[in-house]
Design a protein around this motif. Structure first.
Motif, PDB file in Angstrom:
ATOM      1  N   LYS A 310       0.835  -1.213   0.000  1.00 49.61           N
ATOM      2  CA  LYS A 310       0.000   0.000   0.000  1.00 49.61           C
ATOM      3  C   LYS A 310       0.870   1.265   0.000  1.00 49.61           C
ATOM      4  O   LYS A 310       0.623   2.209  -0.773  1.00 49.61           O
ATOM      5  N   ILE A 311       1.884   1.293   0.867  1.00 46.58           N
ATOM      6  CA  ILE A 311       2.774   2.465   0.931  1.00 46.58           C
ATOM      7  C   ILE A 311       3.498   2.656  -0.394  1.00 46.58           C
ATOM      8  O   ILE A 311       3.635   3.789  -0.890  1.00 46.58           O
ATOM      9  N   PHE A 312       3.960   1.568  -0.971  1.00 45.68           N
ATOM     10  CA  PHE A 312       4.650   1.658  -2.253  1.00 45.68           C
ATOM     11  C   PHE A 312       3.739   2.258  -3.323  1.00 45.68           C
ATOM     12  O   PHE A 312       4.152   3.139  -4.087  1.00 45.68           O
ATOM     13  N   PHE A 313       2.492   1.819  -3.370  1.00 44.06           N
ATOM     14  CA  PHE A 313       1.554   2.361  -4.354  1.00 44.06           C
ATOM     15  C   PHE A 313       1.324   3.857  -4.137  1.00 44.06           C
ATOM     16  O   PHE A 313       1.237   4.631  -5.095  1.00 44.06           O
ATOM     17  N   GLU A 314       1.244   4.271  -2.868  1.00 45.40           N
ATOM     18  CA  GLU A 314       1.060   5.696  -2.564  1.00 45.40           C
ATOM     19  C   GLU A 314       2.259   6.509  -3.035  1.00 45.40           C
ATOM     20  O   GLU A 314       2.119   7.644  -3.523  1.00 45.40           O
ATOM     21  N   ILE A 324       2.679   3.479 -13.314  1.00 39.18           N
ATOM     22  CA  ILE A 324       1.933   3.011 -12.147  1.00 39.18           C
ATOM     23  C   ILE A 324       1.298   1.654 -12.428  1.00 39.18           C
ATOM     24  O   ILE A 324       1.361   0.732 -11.599  1.00 39.18           O
ATOM     25  N   LYS A 325       0.705   1.498 -13.606  1.00 37.35           N
ATOM     26  CA  LYS A 325       0.012   0.248 -13.944  1.00 37.35           C
ATOM     27  C   LYS A 325       0.956  -0.952 -13.883  1.00 37.35           C
ATOM     28  O   LYS A 325       0.636  -1.987 -13.283  1.00 37.35           O
ATOM     29  N   ASN A 326       2.131  -0.830 -14.483  1.00 35.71           N
ATOM     30  CA  ASN A 326       3.054  -1.962 -14.493  1.00 35.71           C
ATOM     31  C   ASN A 326       3.675  -2.232 -13.133  1.00 35.71           C
ATOM     32  O   ASN A 326       3.985  -3.383 -12.797  1.00 35.71           O
ATOM     33  N   GLN A 327       3.859  -1.179 -12.332  1.00 33.27           N
ATOM     34  CA  GLN A 327       4.367  -1.402 -10.974  1.00 33.27           C
ATOM     35  C   GLN A 327       3.344  -2.173 -10.144  1.00 33.27           C
ATOM     36  O   GLN A 327       3.702  -3.075  -9.376  1.00 33.27           O
ATOM     37  N   LYS A 328       2.081  -1.846 -10.298  1.00 36.06           N
ATOM     38  CA  LYS A 328       1.036  -2.559  -9.558  1.00 36.06           C
ATOM     39  C   LYS A 328       0.888  -3.992 -10.066  1.00 36.06           C
ATOM     40  O   LYS A 328       0.695  -4.927  -9.274  1.00 36.06           O
ATOM     41  N   ASP A 329       0.981  -4.156 -11.381  1.00 38.51           N
ATOM     42  CA  ASP A 329       0.914  -5.511 -11.947  1.00 38.51           C
ATOM     43  C   ASP A 329       2.063  -6.377 -11.442  1.00 38.51           C
ATOM     44  O   ASP A 329       1.916  -7.586 -11.263  1.00 38.51           O
TER      45      ASP A 329
END
Length: 587
Positions: A310-314, A324-329
């Motif tokens: 969660k922190i990484f996504f923030e 952002i999309k590929n990091q979340k994937d």
């Protein structure tokens, strides 16, 4: 879900076995093109057959390699992994004719083949690289002889795994308060910061390094085998050194490596100032290398795996939407194995294969370090996704040299996010310490190990004996120069060269952490300061895969690694961070 879903490769070992039986036919088909590549139709057919074989190979290797790493003590999976390595060796032997035969055809004719067909055009850069290395490719017969040693080249890595992990016995220690703890190579780093008593820390350190001290002769003999193989390769192929042989394939100037060593070696004053600050504020009579795990401030914050994600996504929320999309994937369920387990390979990595989603191995222990490791490995997997989405198979495989740019960019960004959101002096101190330690470990420590490799290979080139004493002397001298610490006073530390698996598995690898860190810091600063096209240039590097030489890729992305000033920028940032830490400590 914090476990790998490997069913995307195969549902079970039986299905893997069935596909494994198909590989010999693919190998024989590739071997059948020997002597025919001078013909356009056969040249094209060979490369199509090679891609078919590679697709199957990635599926087979990916499944068994990952499965084996989940439990190195599983003899069945380890055996099948060895079968895979033998098959890879056979493939190398049967296709060893390819490079010399293509070179014999001549660059002009080969490039005319490439330009004639849409599929072959994807191989243009690979052919350019091959002809660049023309003088180091041997005759067909000589290449066959070299290929026959393919399986032998795997022996040092297997020996190291056996001594360091599989046959190693974890030590149990008894602390001053009477509590007992089993010390492993994966947990000792997280235990050390929790121990207030210096004697307890000494116990943990010595328990962790006991396997290296007890088996120092075996480790030295294994590393000597690595060094002798490197020497045999560079001598056979006409290079001037093992270093040149390692760098030449990617057209990396030897000066890049030497400039890195020079800049780090000539700028150690900040290190010693930082260690002096640590010694003073930690109230230590003597500063030991393992005291680097102690923190200047108390921070018992636990970062669960889900909280870390969660922190990484923030932290990346303000960046490009495709980024952002590929990091979340990269870290979605099924593609991360998060927690330590008995027999599981230590450390962390991202493993990617063309046509398949990359997988991340972690040993998440809820520390701040494990949060940064998640961001780091996500950078690797996202890089793989970008490359696979934008490159054909022929040019998708990027080099390690640029790989670490993608991962450490995420770390720079996460650190800034955490500093920005910190609310207390203690939080600020913890993050300043984290930033400084990041440069200490990624730039200085990895350059120290890179210098060790350089000097160890020099001993071989000079015909000097390789023993545990000669290898340890290099480390003793380097630790004294970089840190002003005598590691002979720490029981087992002089065998730290045996503790670093990359030295055995992937020689001349670790320097790329430091070069990539330097490049990513420059690229990140460009993005952070909204330099025109900075993010687009960085995305261009991620999307470019292996379609250009890595020094060129870094330069296009905004970091010129042929210039010492790129490395000096890291020194400048390090010294500024130490200044800020000293000021904050005195407030």
């Amino acid at each position: 879900m914090s476990k790998w879903d490997l069913s995307l490769f195969y549902p079970n070992l039986e299905a893997w076995d069935e596909d494994f039986k198909k590989m010999p036919k693919h190998i024989e088909l590739l071997a059948s093109f020997k002597g025919k590549l001078n013909n356009f139709e056969d040249f094209l057919a060979f490369h199509k057959a090679e891609e078919d074989a590679t697709n199957l190979l990635y599926r087979l290797y990916g499944y068994i390699h990952l499965n084996s790493d989940l439990n190195l003590k599983d003899s069945i999976k380890s055996s099948k992994n060895q079968q895979m390595m033998i098959m890879l060796s056979e493939l190398g032997q049967k296709t060893s004719y390819v490079s010399p035969e293509i070179i014999a055809i001549g660059e002009e004719k080969v490039m005319s083949f490439v330009e004639k067909d849409k599929f072959l055009k994807t191989y243009k850069f690979q052919m350019e690289k091959l002809f660049l290395q023309q003088k180091h490719v041997l005759s067909d017969d000589q290449e066959q002889i070299m290929a026959n040693f393919g399986s032998v080249r795997q022996i040092p890595s297997s020996l190291y795994q056996g001594i360091a992990i599989i046959d190693a016995v974890d030590q149990e220690v008894t602390f001053k308060d009477g509590t007992k703890k089993t010390i492993t190579s994966s947990n000792y780093r997280s235990i050390l910061p929790t121990l207030k008593d210096p004697e307890d820390r000494k116990l943990v350190f010595e328990a962790a390094f006991k396997r290296y001290k007890d088996n120092k002769s075996a480790f030295a003999a294994t590393y000597n085998l690595v060094l002798q193989q490197l020497k045999a390769n560079y001598k056979s192929r006409g290079y001037n050194s093992s270093l040149e042989a390692a760098l030449f394939r990617n057209n990396i100037p030897v000066e890049v490596y030497k400039n890195l060593m020079d800049v780090a070696s000539e700028n150690t004053e900040g290190i010693k100032r930082y260690l002096a600050l640590r010694k003073k504020h930690l109230k230590l009579e003597t500063y030991h290398t393992y005291d680097r795990f102690l923190t200047l401030v108390e921070d018992d914050t636990k970062y669960s795996f889900e909280e870390s994600r969660k922190i990484f996504f923030e932290s990346i929320a303000h960046l490009d939407k495709d980024f952002i999309k590929n990091q979340k994937d990269a870290v979605k369920d099924g593609f991360v194995d998060a927690f330590p387990a008995e027999g599981k390979r230590t450390g962390a990595y991202s493993s990617g294969f063309y046509g398949f989603h990359p997988y991340i191995l972690l040993n998440h222990d809820e520390t701040l370090d494990s949060l940064f490791t998640l961001a780091h490995e996500s950078g690797h997997s996202a890089h793989t996704l970008f490359s696979n989405q934008n490159q054909p198979m022929a040019s998708a495989d990027y080099t390690i040299f640029v790989a670490e740019i993608a991962s450490t960019f995420n770390e720079h960004n996460l650190l800034d996010y955490l500093v920005k959101t910190s609310k207390t002096k203690e939080q600020k101190l913890a993050l300043l310490e984290k930033a400084i330690d990041g440069i200490m470990s990624t730039f200085f420590r990895q350059t120290l190990f890179a210098t060790y490799e350089y000097k160890a290979n020099e001993l071989v080139e000079q015909g000097m004996p390789i023993t545990e004493q000669s290898l340890s002397k290099i480390m003793i001298d380097l630790y004294k120069h970089f840190y002003d610490i005598d590691i002979t006073t720490e029981n087992g530390k002089e065998y730290v060269w045996a503790y670093i698996p990359h030295l055995f598995h992937t020689p001349f690898y670790v320097y790329q952490y430091a070069t990539s860190f330097s490049a990513s810091l420059k690229i990140y600063d460009n993005v952070k300061n909204n330099k025109p096209q900075a993010m687009e240039n960085f995305l261009g590097l991620l999307k470019s895969g292996g379609s250009d030489y890595p020094v060129n890729q870094a330069k296009k992305a905004g970091a010129d690694l042929t210039n010492k000033e790129t490395f000096m920028a890291v020194i400048k940032r390090f010294n500024e961070l130490v200044d800020e830490l000293e000021k904050t400590l005195e407030q």
